[in-house]
Design an enzyme around this catalytic site. Structure first.
Site, PDB file in Angstrom:
ATOM      1  N   GLU A  18      50.738  45.826  41.767  1.00  0.00           N
ATOM      2  CA  GLU A  18      50.894  45.365  43.298  1.00  0.00           C
ATOM      3  C   GLU A  18      51.805  45.806  44.141  1.00  0.00           C
ATOM      4  OE1 GLU A  18      49.509  40.846  42.791  1.00  0.00           O
ATOM      5  OE2 GLU A  18      50.877  41.552  44.394  1.00  0.00           O
TER       6      GLU A  18
ATOM      7  N   SER B 190      49.451  54.545  43.942  1.00  0.00           N
ATOM      8  CA  SER B 190      50.053  54.490  44.836  1.00  0.00           C
ATOM      9  C   SER B 190      49.662  55.093  46.464  1.00  0.00           C
ATOM     10  CB  SER B 190      51.505  55.083  44.769  1.00  0.00           C
ATOM     11  OG  SER B 190      52.281  54.429  43.626  1.00  0.00           O
TER      12      SER B 190
ATOM     13  N   THR C  16      42.406  50.265  43.641  1.00  0.00           N
ATOM     14  CA  THR C  16      42.866  51.169  42.838  1.00  0.00           C
ATOM     15  C   THR C  16      41.725  52.098  42.578  1.00  0.00           C
ATOM     16  OG1 THR C  16      44.891  50.088  42.309  1.00  0.00           O
ATOM     17  CG2 THR C  16      44.623  51.998  40.996  1.00  0.00           C
TER      18      THR C  16
ATOM     19  N   SER D 217      41.862  43.588  37.711  1.00  0.00           N
ATOM     20  CA  SER D 217      42.212  42.282  37.157  1.00  0.00           C
ATOM     21  C   SER D 217      40.957  41.335  37.355  1.00  0.00           C
ATOM     22  CB  SER D 217      43.605  41.674  37.382  1.00  0.00           C
ATOM     23  OG  SER D 217      44.379  42.584  36.785  1.00  0.00           O
TER      24      SER D 217
END
Lengths: 253, 623
Positions: free
Chosen positions: B432, B195, B189, B223
């Protein structure tokens, strides 16, 4: 260096709510979560630590019980025991298995395996007998250090700190000896998943009580198992005379 | 003469962009292969075939049993230590308050082996199958989703690419490292590409010496971004294609130690606060060509496969979360007394608990159905995995929210723990693959599958004499359906007797669903891509169908195995089927003129609000 024999027992997990069977022959064990007796975990931990400190050369875990006792033995192996011995006892023989039977088995095994130190948990949380260590020592004519909260090696043998009602007592024993582990002896390590995988490869031997020459004939008969009586509500009493009268009534004095 | 008439009738019925429905008026459920034209893609996916109005049972019935005796035994031994660790060592409240996992806990998790559950044992992991992984992840989800994401970002996506696409050297080099203490992260991302993953701007250009790629760009919401040493990074690479240079995404394994890699401060999040989330910057990072993952230009495929492969894990974790919340709610409802009765004796509370139980049961069934199918070697699980993620995250919010409601004021207090769980799980609807995108993905992929078979059929019509058998059978089925005699696949042999009514209802719904898809294609053709309101209705229907099939399968298994909870499970399954099939029944109305007008109205309203920067109408009294 010592070869240590550790006795572990598979018991109903401490967190489970115990239910009595409707026919009062015992407690419900089917489908109930079982695990290693907590005091036996402490025993295994102590033995493994001795090995890590090079005070012991080998740790052998032993369990007397049905096929599922192998799971308990695998936990001991995952904690660091080197090998395991499963004394398979099941069915009615297992129902009436008593500390004296287990003590005889441990005594014989320690001779066969040339162990010079036996460590067991001080008592099992299902029968709370607190007899196996003492009986094993007596059968072998070995010194015992029960309710151990600290074990130190000395030149002559062991220095054991014992938890007693009045506080702490220190005893010195020669080796070989029998120890029973109390709560504050240590904090057992968590079995790690890689160690569980490794434990699968460690040897596990199966023997029968007969092989060891131990007679498992029942020495007791379970008449009935019942729930403790439901606690009755108390009542506030206005004065001492009424109290005395009520105590007499209840047959307490 | 009769033949020509049938052909004419059939082609009239079908029209320009129609597709066929394989209607089974009587007879058993059959695989799609039986009558479909040869060259369109075949699939064993329940969901794909649903779009054709066909009931493909092979991935759903019977409920997968993927565990060997050895694997089952192993799992029995692995679950208790993980449970014990999360009950006694991990402190979720402290992790949340500190916005960090305690050092001792992290060390304990590494020692426990929690960071390499699916890595082969020779390379430092536990070599668990998907089903075994799901069971352990359930435990984590029941206790601490923040820790769950730290573990998941590391192994479910962070280095999953190496497991799936790595060459032997990459595996041999990196897998021992990621099981030996080095964290991994998945870097896709970017600030302007969420998206729309294909639009990423990070670039990797081959250096003049041909030995390195030079990587430049920045990633956001990563993350483990601040702690990872090994990252799977996606970047545009210029590719020669047909004499022109085009940009295609490539996946790379990038190490922080390559130099030029830096990360920002931890983001201050609503939930999963102990999970480290940062921006990651790449400035002239030299990435050896040996670190290309999955081949130059294949990055998009690599990314999608990694995400697909890990999705069932989220459903498993959230099944655990829901089970835990349900337990808290149930314990409270069974003890709290108001108005002289325990809460659980009131119908309103009973309904809440029942719905929560249904949602948990469906979520859990989906998790193990997908993981079981993956373990059996099934390749066509992507729609089902997407559905499991969407359903699990949507229902987790509902279950925990209702749990708080049942606990009343206590539910609102930090000490109870549920507010933290609610904050933690909110992100699962977003990351996700946002649920919104995944729903569209399910609908469009299904429609495309249906459409491809339709195109083949249209070709058949261009040459009818070669395909008379096909045309006859389809026309005959159509006629039966038109007369209302069609009942769909015969599921009776597959389900428990108590559930046959529900199964018949589902079979009928599957049939009608196919008709809906056909009608949609007839109306919109390729333009269906832009009709999101319709696509969302179709996606909801697909989810209703698949979830119903999953619980009918699981409950039938419970009855077959005579599990103590078989009656309860069948009750859950039947209730779910009741409501899901009713919702599916209203699907046809989604294409009626009234519904379409409503949809257009909603679209205009939504657009107007956006243009006005908020609610266009002012406060009523204009003061």
């Amino acid at each position: 260096m010592s070869r240590v024999l550790v006795g572990v027992k598979r018991v109903i997990d401490y967190a489970v709510k115990i239910r009595v069977k409707p026919d009062k022959s015992g407690v419900v064990t089917d489908g109930v979560k079982h695990s290693m007796n907590p005091f036996d975990e402490i025993a295994v931990e102590e033995a493994v630590r001795m090995k890590e400190k090079k005070l012991a050369s080998e740790v052998i875990a032993v369990s007397c019980g049905p096929a599922q006792s192998q799971e308990t033995l695998r936990t001991a192996l995952a904690m660091g025991a080197d090998r395991a011995i499963h004394v398979e006892i099941s069915g009615p023989e297992y129902e009436t298995l008593q500390p004296l039977h287990v003590a005889k088995i441990l005594a014989k095994l320690s001779q066969d395996e040339k162990a010079d130190l036996i460590i067991v948990g001080k008592q099992a949380i299902d029968d709370d007998s607190n007899q196996t260590a003492q009986m094993t020592a007596a059968l072998l004519d070995w010194p015992q250090g029960t309710f151990a909260s600290k074990i130190e090696k000395s030149d002559a043998g062991l220095t054991v700190t014992r938890e007693i009602d009045g506080g702490l007592e220190t005893v010195k024993t020669k080796m070989p000896a029998v120890i029973s582990a109390d709560l504050r002896l240590n904090e057992p390590r968590y079995a790690t998943l890689p160690n569980i995988m490794k434990a699968k490869k460690k040897p596990m031997k199966k023997v029968s009580a007969k092989d060891l020459g131990v007679d498992l004939a029942a020495r007791i008969k379970v008449i009935s198992v019942e729930d403790p009586p439901v606690r009755q509500a108390g009542s506030i009493i206005p004065d001492v005379d009424t109290l005395v009268a009520k105590l007499k009534e209840g047959g307490h004095i | 003469m009769k033949g020509t008439k049938l052909v004419a009738c059939a082609s009239r019925c079908i029209g320009s962009s129609n597709r066929l429905i394989a209607v089974h008026s009587r007879g058993k459920a059959t695989a799609a292969t039986a009558e479909a034209p040869r060259s369109a893609r075949q699939s064993t996916s329940f969901t794909l075939n649903l779009f054709r109005g066909q009931f493909e049972p092979s991935q759903v019935f019977p409920f997968p049993e993927p565990l060997s005796d050895d694997q089952r035994q192993m799992l029995t031994e692995l679950v208790p230590p993980v449970e014990k660790f999360f009950q006694e060592v991990n402190d979720p409240a402290k992790n949340d308050a500190d916005a960090q996992i305690e050092d001792g806990t992290l060390a304990g998790l590494w020692e426990l082996g929690a960071f390499g559950l699916q890595v082969p044992t020779e390379l430092g992991g536990l070599g668990l199958s998907n089903t075994q992984y799901a069971r352990l992840v359930e435990v984590v989800g029941a206790h601490d989703l923040g820790v769950g994401i730290t573990l998941g970002a590391h192994q479910s996506i962070g280095f999953k690419g190496v497991l799936l696409f790595g060459d032997p050297q990459q595996k041999a080099h990196y897998l021992p490292r990621v099981t030996g203490g080095e964290y991994a992260a998945f870097c896709l991302t970017e600030p302007s590409s969420g998206s729309d993953a294909g639009s990423i701007k990070t670039r990797a250009v081959l250096a003049p010496d041909g030995k390195h790629f030079i990587l430049n760009g920045s990633k956001i919401w990563i993350s483990n971004g601040g702690i990872a040493e090994i990252m799977t990074v996606f970047a545009q690479t210029p590719i020669e294609k047909d004499g022109k240079t085009v940009d295609k995404v490539t996946a790379f394994i990038v190490e922080r130690s390559f130099g030029g890699v830096s990360s920002g401060p931890p983001e201050n999040k609503m939930g999963i606060r102990c999970s480290n989330t940062t921006e990651v910057y790449f400035e002239d990072v030299k990435v050896p060509v040996a670190n290309v993952l999955g081949g130059v230009g294949n990055g998009f495929k690599v990314a999608m496969n990694i995400l697909n492969n890990g999705r069932f894990g989220m459903a498993a974790a959230l099944a655990g979360t829901q089970r835990s919340a349900l337990r808290q709610a149930a314990e409270h409802a069974a003890t709290r007394v108001q108005f002289g009765k325990r809460l659980c004796e009131f119908g309103g509370v009973q309904e809440k608990l029942a719905r929560m139980a249904m949602l948990q049961y469906v979520t859990e069934s989906l998790a193990y159905m997908v993981s079981g199918n993956m373990d059996s070697g099934c390749q066509d699980y992507h729609l089902e995995a997407a559905i499991s993620k969407v359903f699990a995250s949507d229902s987790a919010w509902t279950v925990v929210d209702e749990s708080i409601q049942i606990l009343g004021g206590m539910g609102y207090m930090k000490a109870t723990g549920l507010e933290r769980v609610l904050r933690d799980l909110r992100i699962f609807r977003i990351f996700e693959g946002t649920n919104d995108i995944l729903r569209l993905f399910v609908a469009l992929t299904g429609i495309q599958f249906a459409g491809s078979h339709l195109q083949e059929l249209m070709r058949a019509f261009k040459n009818p004499t070669a395909h008379l058998g096909l045309i006859f059978s389809e026309a005959g089925k159509r006629a039966t359906r038109a007369v209302g005699l069609a009942r769909g696949a015969d599921l009776d042999p597959l389900v428990a007797p108590e559930l046959r009514g529900a199964a018949r209802e589902l079979a009928r719904c599957v049939l009608e669903y196919g008709a809906c898809v056909e009608a949609t294609l007839r109306k919109y053709g390729r333009g269906v891509l832009d009709e999101q309101l319709v696509l969302n209705r179709l996606a909801a229907g697909a989810i209703d169908a698949y979830t119903t099939a999953a619980v009918l399968s699981r409950a039938s298994r419970a009855q077959r195995l005579q599990l103590p909870s078989a009656q309860h499970e069948m009750g859950l399954a039947e209730s779910w089927a009741e409501e899901a099939t009713e919702r599916m029944g209203s699907l046809a109305g989604a294409l009626a003129p009234r519904a379409l007008r409503h949809g257009q109205r909603l679209s205009s309203l939504g657009q107007a609000v956006a243009e006005a920067g908020g609610q266009p109408s002012r406060t009523p009294h204009n003061v």
